[in-house]
Design an enzyme around this catalytic site. Sequence first.
Site, PDB file in Angstrom:
ATOM      1  N   ASP A 130       0.841  -1.199   0.000  1.00  0.00           N
ATOM      2  CA  ASP A 130       0.000   0.000   0.000  1.00  0.00           C
ATOM      3  C   ASP A 130       0.880   1.254   0.000  1.00  0.00           C
ATOM      4  OD1 ASP A 130      -2.349   1.485   0.049  1.00  0.00           O
ATOM      5  OD2 ASP A 130      -2.476   1.476   2.236  1.00  0.00           O
ATOM      6  N   CYS A 191     -23.693  -3.652   3.049  1.00  0.00           N
ATOM      7  CA  CYS A 191     -22.644  -2.636   3.217  1.00  0.00           C
ATOM      8  C   CYS A 191     -23.151  -1.265   2.789  1.00  0.00           C
ATOM      9  CB  CYS A 191     -21.390  -3.026   2.439  1.00  0.00           C
ATOM     10  SG  CYS A 191     -21.620  -3.258   0.662  1.00  0.00           S
ATOM     11  N   CYS A 238     -12.699   3.068   9.760  1.00  0.00           N
ATOM     12  CA  CYS A 238     -14.071   2.589   9.959  1.00  0.00           C
ATOM     13  C   CYS A 238     -14.179   1.164   9.422  1.00  0.00           C
ATOM     14  CB  CYS A 238     -15.066   3.498   9.237  1.00  0.00           C
ATOM     15  SG  CYS A 238     -16.776   2.948   9.323  1.00  0.00           S
TER      16      CYS A 238
END
EC number: 1.17.99.6
Length: 305
Positions: A130, A191, A238
């Site tokens: 990442d 979701c 989150c």
Amino acid sequence: MNKEQLTYFIKKRAYELSFLECGISPSGFLEEEAPNLERWLKNEYHGKMKYMENHFDKRLNPSLLVEEAKSVLTFSYNYFPKKLQNPETYQIAKYAYGEDYHIVIREKLLKLVEEIKVMVGDFAYRVFTDSAPVMERAWAQKSGIGWIGKNSLLLSKKKGSYFFLAEIICDLELVYDNPFKTDHCGSCTRCIDACPTQAINEPRIIDSKKCISYLTIELKDEIGKEFNGKMNDWIFGCDICQDVCPWNRFSTPNSEEKFQPAPHLLNFTKKDWIHLEETTFNKLFKKSAIKRTKFSGLKRNIFMS
């Protein structure tokens, strides 16, 4: 050592290094992803993450990152915790419970690279955690690890989504896995329905400007008043869209010692977070991804929550 033997060696060592999966895809231009990325940027869904506008071509073509790249090796690494925070306190994303994953996973990949060198000699490669313009979820799907869910995260039928992705792009020719072509989300919209800020504009399209993870980590300005009462006590990242995903019933606790949460983190009350001082913040989160938001950012997030 032929490519079959080398591929077997790499995957065997990846599992021995505690990676969940190791999938391998031939390098090449991400033709299908190009218009989607262009549209996402044009709609300014990246918010103030201006770095997303940079290196457009590199995001789509691994050969611009590693000359004459032949293979993209994608690895997944479990971070689902054994114990969770008290639900009555301010929440941080589960991936940040332990030490910074960038460092932990990079060390493992570099160890694997050195072992490959012993087998084949020097080769051209770059390791990514990442940390560069790599469309990791696209490559993970192309290497057969899983599919991209409606929350835009990579999903696995057997492992859920609580895992990190990392890559080795190299000029070695290997045996390639089949792309994962089936979408197992079906008609489920949990979701999308659960997101308190309605950040999932449409399946697999995230408006970062509304995403709690973006607001609490990437955004350096004040959080807009329109999000008052919608942060659901999240102060760093989150997990809502993952917590409600049915596939995460298959998530199992990780065994990585460096990802285990310190007792202070699990035991923190809202009062402890509110009265946290900067010197204590720097000490407690020295090796944590939480330091990304800085002390001032964390205090801002607490105030908004």
